[in-house]
Design an enzyme around this catalytic site. Sequence first.
Site, PDB file in Angstrom:
ATOM      1  N   TRP A 116    -111.583 131.039  62.402  1.00 22.08           N
ATOM      2  CA  TRP A 116    -110.630 129.936  62.188  1.00 22.08           C
ATOM      3  C   TRP A 116    -110.844 129.229  60.851  1.00 22.08           C
ATOM      4  O   TRP A 116    -110.051 128.379  60.475  1.00 22.08           O
ATOM      5  CB  TRP A 116    -110.765 128.906  63.314  1.00 22.08           C
ATOM      6  CG  TRP A 116    -110.253 129.371  64.639  1.00 22.08           C
ATOM      7  CD1 TRP A 116    -109.678 130.589  64.923  1.00 22.08           C
ATOM      8  CD2 TRP A 116    -110.240 128.631  65.868  1.00 22.08           C
ATOM      9  NE1 TRP A 116    -109.327 130.647  66.243  1.00 22.08           N
ATOM     10  CE2 TRP A 116    -109.666 129.457  66.853  1.00 22.08           C
ATOM     11  CE3 TRP A 116    -110.679 127.362  66.228  1.00 22.08           C
ATOM     12  CZ2 TRP A 116    -109.500 129.050  68.167  1.00 22.08           C
ATOM     13  CZ3 TRP A 116    -110.522 126.947  67.547  1.00 22.08           C
ATOM     14  CH2 TRP A 116    -109.935 127.781  68.507  1.00 22.08           C
ATOM     15  N   LYS A 117    -111.942 129.541  60.175  1.00 19.03           N
ATOM     16  CA  LYS A 117    -112.274 128.856  58.912  1.00 19.03           C
ATOM     17  C   LYS A 117    -112.245 127.335  59.135  1.00 19.03           C
ATOM     18  O   LYS A 117    -112.725 126.898  60.173  1.00 19.03           O
ATOM     19  CB  LYS A 117    -111.335 129.322  57.801  1.00 19.03           C
ATOM     20  CG  LYS A 117    -111.302 130.858  57.722  1.00 19.03           C
ATOM     21  CD  LYS A 117    -110.673 131.414  56.489  1.00 19.03           C
ATOM     22  CE  LYS A 117    -110.725 132.938  56.541  1.00 19.03           C
ATOM     23  NZ  LYS A 117    -110.185 133.587  55.365  1.00 19.03           N
ATOM     24  N   GLU A 171    -114.850 143.450  54.246  1.00 22.57           N
ATOM     25  CA  GLU A 171    -113.750 142.543  53.912  1.00 22.57           C
ATOM     26  C   GLU A 171    -113.519 142.534  52.402  1.00 22.57           C
ATOM     27  O   GLU A 171    -114.131 141.725  51.694  1.00 22.57           O
ATOM     28  CB  GLU A 171    -114.102 141.113  54.332  1.00 22.57           C
ATOM     29  CG  GLU A 171    -114.049 140.844  55.789  1.00 22.57           C
ATOM     30  CD  GLU A 171    -113.592 139.412  56.058  1.00 22.57           C
ATOM     31  OE1 GLU A 171    -112.713 139.244  56.898  1.00 22.57           O
ATOM     32  OE2 GLU A 171    -114.095 138.479  55.416  1.00 22.57           O
ATOM     33  N   HIS A 215    -119.775 135.388  54.291  1.00 17.97           N
ATOM     34  CA  HIS A 215    -118.333 135.494  54.046  1.00 17.97           C
ATOM     35  C   HIS A 215    -118.057 135.249  52.565  1.00 17.97           C
ATOM     36  O   HIS A 215    -118.701 134.417  51.929  1.00 17.97           O
ATOM     37  CB  HIS A 215    -117.584 134.475  54.918  1.00 17.97           C
ATOM     38  CG  HIS A 215    -116.106 134.721  54.920  1.00 17.97           C
ATOM     39  ND1 HIS A 215    -115.299 134.340  53.884  1.00 17.97           N
ATOM     40  CD2 HIS A 215    -115.308 135.340  55.819  1.00 17.97           C
ATOM     41  CE1 HIS A 215    -114.053 134.720  54.154  1.00 17.97           C
ATOM     42  NE2 HIS A 215    -114.034 135.322  55.325  1.00 17.97           N
TER      43      HIS A 215
HETATM   44  P1  PGA Z   1    -107.370 136.806  56.837  1.00 16.32           P
HETATM   45  O1  PGA Z   1    -108.898 136.338  56.731  1.00 16.32           O
HETATM   46  O2  PGA Z   1    -107.218 137.550  58.130  1.00 16.32           O
HETATM   47  O3  PGA Z   1    -106.581 135.529  56.806  1.00 16.32           O
HETATM   48  O4  PGA Z   1    -107.096 137.682  55.660  1.00 16.32           O
HETATM   49  C1  PGA Z   1    -109.951 137.190  57.092  1.00 16.32           C
HETATM   50  C2  PGA Z   1    -111.272 136.558  56.737  1.00 16.32           C
HETATM   51  O5  PGA Z   1    -111.384 135.959  55.664  1.00 16.32           O
HETATM   52  O6  PGA Z   1    -112.229 136.624  57.527  1.00 16.32           O
END
Ligand code: PGA
Length: 254
Positions: A10-11, A164, A94
């Site tokens: 969810w950041k 990622e 991250h």
């Molecule tokens: P996103 O983010 O699905 O909005 O691209 C993924 C993440 O940064 O973990």
Amino acid sequence: MQKKIIIANWKMNPARASDAVALAKKIDRIAAGCPKAEIVVAPPALFLPSVGAVLKKAQLGSQNVFWKNEGPYTGEVSPAQFASVGVRYCIVGHSERRFFLGETDDMVNKKIHALLDHDLTPILCVGERERFNGEVPETVGKQIAAALANVKKSRLKNLVIAYEPVWAISTTRRARPAHPDDAFRASVYIRKIIAGMSGVPVARDMRIIYGGSVNAKNIAAFLGDGRMAGALVGSASLDAKEFSAIVRIAGKSR
Ligand code: PGA
């Protein structure tokens, strides 16, 4: 066959605790309806106890951790503190933390050791900043080697690696999801690095997932053609309907 793992990152969302609890309830219902996928919810640290209280099926994850268990570390949260509110998983390294907070490979390594010492499962994020053509950039291998330095082979089975690519994260300018074939190629490269460090059996069993603009339209290809063990989902995890569709597809994926 291991269940696919779908992690909701969810950041720094949502703005209010009540909205976090409401979204968590919806996601837990989705998880209850889909026992064939493993669901992890990683809300902002502040909301962990209230979100954890409504999760019956989905697991709780944090987005960060500090590597010491106690001491004068203003603003930090220890692995034991996270564990005490029911956290089982923790996102580490991250790209947003590496970029905005100056998190280094060495810090990531310390965090991985601290998490494993407390039986928490690290979700180690790696990925290159620039889109590549052909070979997977060496930076990815270097991130893995540094993050896993001196980690005992026997402990690596408790780790998830999230590939990622930074250019694919939805909030990056002109973001586009990676091609599932490229994600697969990156996973082969990552396994090769891990095989070199810890042997083929560890590398073969490592859960490698994909993150970057995952949505209900592209998840099937990442899990199918891309042969990913799951996904780290940012923006789409804030939309219960979209997330529900992603989870249902993951539950059916072999
Ligand atoms: P996103 O983010 O699905 O909005 O691209 C993924 C993440 O940064 O973990």
